[in-house]
Design an enzyme around this catalytic site. Structure first.
Site, mmCIF file in Angstrom:
data_model
loop_
_atom_site.group_PDB
_atom_site.id
_atom_site.type_symbol
_atom_site.label_atom_id
_atom_site.label_comp_id
_atom_site.label_asym_id
_atom_site.label_seq_id
_atom_site.Cartn_x
_atom_site.Cartn_y
_atom_site.Cartn_z
ATOM 1 N N GLU A 227 -2.050 -3.020 -9.366
ATOM 2 C CA GLU A 227 -3.515 -3.422 -8.582
ATOM 3 C C GLU A 227 -3.688 -4.991 -8.581
ATOM 4 O O GLU A 227 -3.839 -5.486 -7.660
ATOM 5 C CB GLU A 227 -4.547 -2.677 -8.990
ATOM 6 C CG GLU A 227 -4.439 -1.060 -8.956
ATOM 7 C CD GLU A 227 -4.714 -0.848 -7.403
ATOM 8 O OE1 GLU A 227 -5.109 -1.498 -6.638
ATOM 9 O OE2 GLU A 227 -4.455 0.603 -7.063
ATOM 10 N N HIS B 170 -5.667 2.223 3.275
ATOM 11 C CA HIS B 170 -5.553 0.874 3.301
ATOM 12 C C HIS B 170 -4.295 0.561 4.178
ATOM 13 O O HIS B 170 -3.999 -0.448 4.918
ATOM 14 C CB HIS B 170 -5.253 0.387 1.758
ATOM 15 C CG HIS B 170 -6.577 0.425 1.201
ATOM 16 N ND1 HIS B 170 -6.403 0.188 -0.211
ATOM 17 C CD2 HIS B 170 -7.883 0.725 1.398
ATOM 18 C CE1 HIS B 170 -7.845 0.212 -0.699
ATOM 19 N NE2 HIS B 170 -8.408 0.476 0.233
ATOM 20 N N GLU C 46 -5.376 4.534 -0.770
ATOM 21 C CA GLU C 46 -4.168 3.333 -0.495
ATOM 22 C C GLU C 46 -3.626 3.915 0.646
ATOM 23 O O GLU C 46 -3.069 2.960 1.717
ATOM 24 C CB GLU C 46 -3.205 3.740 -1.473
ATOM 25 C CG GLU C 46 -3.750 3.405 -2.982
ATOM 26 C CD GLU C 46 -4.219 1.982 -3.139
ATOM 27 O OE1 GLU C 46 -4.132 1.233 -2.239
ATOM 28 O OE2 GLU C 46 -4.437 1.642 -4.586
ATOM 29 N N GLU D 285 -8.757 -3.683 -4.701
ATOM 30 C CA GLU D 285 -7.681 -3.663 -5.438
ATOM 31 C C GLU D 285 -8.293 -3.911 -6.879
ATOM 32 O O GLU D 285 -7.937 -3.474 -8.051
ATOM 33 C CB GLU D 285 -6.697 -4.654 -5.193
ATOM 34 C CG GLU D 285 -6.143 -4.719 -3.982
ATOM 35 C CD GLU D 285 -5.357 -3.663 -3.947
ATOM 36 O OE1 GLU D 285 -4.761 -2.821 -4.732
ATOM 37 O OE2 GLU D 285 -4.892 -3.303 -2.829
ATOM 38 N N HIS E 298 -9.889 -0.611 -8.213
ATOM 39 C CA HIS E 298 -9.000 0.359 -8.473
ATOM 40 C C HIS E 298 -8.574 -0.058 -10.046
ATOM 41 O O HIS E 298 -8.388 0.770 -10.698
ATOM 42 C CB HIS E 298 -7.705 0.430 -7.622
ATOM 43 C CG HIS E 298 -8.155 0.889 -6.436
ATOM 44 N ND1 HIS E 298 -7.469 0.971 -5.072
ATOM 45 C CD2 HIS E 298 -9.336 1.730 -5.831
ATOM 46 C CE1 HIS E 298 -7.996 1.633 -4.032
ATOM 47 N NE2 HIS E 298 -9.099 2.093 -4.572
ATOM 48 N N GLU F 284 0.762 -1.057 0.022
ATOM 49 C CA GLU F 284 -0.063 0.077 0.120
ATOM 50 C C GLU F 284 0.816 1.165 -0.051
ATOM 51 O O GLU F 284 0.397 2.349 -0.516
ATOM 52 C CB GLU F 284 -1.046 -0.031 1.117
ATOM 53 C CG GLU F 284 -1.761 -1.381 1.261
ATOM 54 C CD GLU F 284 -2.870 -1.262 0.185
ATOM 55 O OE1 GLU F 284 -3.028 -0.231 -0.457
ATOM 56 O OE2 GLU F 284 -3.655 -2.390 0.230
#
Lengths: 189, 78
Positions: free
Chosen positions: A135, A67, A64, A165, A168, A35
């Protein structure tokens, strides 16, 4: 500028005292496809990318970091009460010698994070395809970490992160389509 | 200051859902050099053989460390 909300993006529950998993979670903290790499990659690339996708990189880069906090919380919960012996049994003996029970940006093998993990090629397609690949690699890493634990509460948090992910990667692929379409249009500067 | 105890205690947050048995007290070590801004002259000295063994000539700078939770064996912390 950022506004900080003092809560996690998704609740983190760790129910099994299994510091062993902390060592694997560190891969998503300071690993190549972790991340930290993701956040710094996107927030840096956004300066030299066409206007239409700057906002996307800002939003995803910011998420991110959210995360990163979740991963840090998982690692912290698993290691904060571990004795030196428990750290060693979890494969974290070297971590203890260097950092006590502290967290650090290194991968699951202990290699420290490096800016060489991320790229900014200045070419929008090259950068976006790198982001898509990042990702997908992060999604795969989450899958392999989920495989390494049987704590369903920990798995729940990891499954949320894995799903993000996928989303994204989808958004980055859409950004590629925007960039491609933009190439054929006439523009007056 | 805390002249008798070279460690300081603090009390970390303990959550209701901690996976492992929580430590309620954590501590860190404050070495004696932190408490001496500039070493004065003519401090008391160890005997020379003792100084060679301990690593310092001055009791004021002597700050020994013992293993916290003994790595091999019992598991009492601090």
């Amino acid at each position: 500028m950022w506004i900080y909300e003092k809560k996690l993006q998704y609740p983190v529950r760790v129910s099994k005292c299994d510091p062993r998993v902390a060592r694997y979670l560190v891969e998503q903290y300071g690993g190549a496809d972790g991340e930290l790499s993701a956040a710094l990659r996107y927030l840096n690339q956004r300066y030299s990318i066409p206007n239409k996708v700057i906002g996307l990189l800002t939003d995803i880069g910011t998420e991110e970091f959210a995360h990163l906090e979740m991963i840090a919380t998982m690692i912290y919960k698993l290691t904060k009460d571990a004795t030196p012996q428990q750290m060693e049994e979890a494969g974290l003996g070297p971590n203890y010698v260097i950092h006590d029970n502290g967290l650090f940006y290194n991968n699951s093998s202990g290699v420290p994070w490096t800016a060489a993990y991320i790229q900014a090629k200045g070419d929008p397609l090259a950068d976006l395809y790198e982001d898509i690949a990042a990702e997908e690699k992060a999604r795969a890493t989450y899958q392999w970490i989920i495989d390494m634990t049987d704590d369903v509460d920990l798995q729940d948090g990891l499954k949320f992160l894995r799903e993000r992910e996928i989303v994204h990667a989808m958004r980055f692929k859409e950004a590629v389509e925007i960039i491609k379409a933009d190439q054929g249009t006439r523009k007056i500067f | 200051m805390n002249a008798t105890k070279p460690t300081r205690d603090w009390y970390p947050f303990v959550g209701p859902f901690d996976p492992c048995p929580p430590k309620y007290v954590k501590s860190y070590y404050v070495p004696p050099n932190e408490l001496i801004p500039y070493q004065p002259m003519n401090l008391p000295q160890f005997s020379l053989p003792e100084a060679l063994r301990l690593g310092t000539l001055w009791p004021a700078l002597y700050g020994p460390y013992e293993a916290r939770s003994s790595m091999r064996g019992q598991q009492s912390d601090e």
